[in-house]
Design a protein around this motif. Sequence first.
Motif, PDB file in Angstrom:
ATOM      1  N   ASP A 131       1.982  45.917  -0.334  1.00 41.52           N
ATOM      2  CA  ASP A 131       2.531  44.819   0.474  1.00 41.52           C
ATOM      3  C   ASP A 131       1.931  43.477   0.053  1.00 41.52           C
ATOM      4  N   TRP A 153       1.412  54.691  -0.458  1.00 39.31           N
ATOM      5  CA  TRP A 153       0.395  53.728  -0.009  1.00 39.31           C
ATOM      6  C   TRP A 153      -0.980  54.063  -0.579  1.00 39.31           C
ATOM      7  N   HIS A 212       4.876  51.228   7.905  1.00 40.96           N
ATOM      8  CA  HIS A 212       3.528  51.608   8.297  1.00 40.96           C
ATOM      9  C   HIS A 212       3.523  52.705   9.362  1.00 40.96           C
ATOM     10  N   VAL A 249       3.693  55.656   7.257  1.00 35.09           N
ATOM     11  CA  VAL A 249       2.391  55.894   6.634  1.00 35.09           C
ATOM     12  C   VAL A 249       1.461  56.630   7.595  1.00 35.09           C
ATOM     13  N   ARG A 250       1.476  56.237   8.862  1.00 31.82           N
ATOM     14  CA  ARG A 250       0.630  56.905   9.861  1.00 31.82           C
ATOM     15  C   ARG A 250       1.055  58.362  10.059  1.00 31.82           C
ATOM     16  N   VAL A 303      -3.772  49.251   8.519  1.00 27.00           N
ATOM     17  CA  VAL A 303      -2.591  49.768   7.828  1.00 27.00           C
ATOM     18  C   VAL A 303      -1.843  50.753   8.720  1.00 27.00           C
ATOM     19  N   SER A 304      -2.535  51.799   9.125  1.00 25.81           N
ATOM     20  CA  SER A 304      -1.917  52.806   9.990  1.00 25.81           C
ATOM     21  C   SER A 304      -2.716  53.058  11.263  1.00 25.81           C
TER      22      SER A 304
END
Length: 316
Positions: free
Chosen positions: A273, A266, A97, A100-101, A128-129
């Motif tokens: 997940d 994502w 994650h 992802v960010r 999420v992020s």
Amino acid sequence: MAAFVGRICGSGLLSPKGGATLQKVGKYAISFTGVQNFSTTRAWTKNQKVATAAGVLVGGAGALLYALEQSVAASGTEVHPPALPWNHKGVLDSLDHASVRRGYEVYKQVCAACHSMRFIAYRNLVGVSHTEAEAKAEAEEIQVRDGPDEAGNYFMRPGKLSDYFPSPYPNEEAARAANNGAYPPDLSYIALARHGGEDYLFALLTGYCDAPAGVVLREGQYYNPYFPGGAISMAQALYNEAAEYSDGTPPTASQLAKDVSTFLVWAAEPYHDERKRMGIKSVGIIMILGALSYYIKRHKWAALKTRKISFHPKSK
């Protein structure tokens, strides 16, 4: 089994006329002789021969088509991307994650200038992020056309969590006009829409090189061996320090490509997940129920399978 018994009965094996001789030895023993002429084979009918030939032809044609398809795929002009050891590739592995960010930051600073993500809303970032406050701050950076108001006029307002990522162009014609006739695809599901997924995305973003001898590129085209045909209208977008990370990670070209590829995975599969989490729960429940079912089966059938039936004839 019934057909086998029928063949035995039809062959005359159990009849003295069929060449079998019954001999009585002692009180109980009986032997059969003359069974060497018995055979269970039978000539095929015409329908059976036709069906077998048709099956062989269909199977051979299918195998030939598969071999031709594989040969054509192997002779393509693009290079197939190598399989990379992503953190989320394992059956029990979740997405990174933090990556992802960082990938969102790369998309915002680099990719959003040409590509849209019209199926992703700012609310999808929450948990999420980004936190809810961070996602609201990201949404408020854009201006959204809304309305009409009480006077019937449309107006511009700051974005909200329910708003989707803005498109860089008002329509497809404007996008083609700004990119030499090429239409930048939407990136919402690009990781699932391309063969190879994140491996292809990473290889494409980092695979730009000079065109080999004999390859002619038109104006506004660039060479990338991982793109079908090799000629791509998108210029290389990721270089060292092409974007800035808020967490201080060194923004090398490979790091940028890795993070934005993870972000696009994502975006294409937000339930990644949760799907694996549900799989772990399902496997655990199935194992428990399977063990319980096995125990009940042994408990119920033990008495039936271990019983002994004895026959005691009446004495005369």
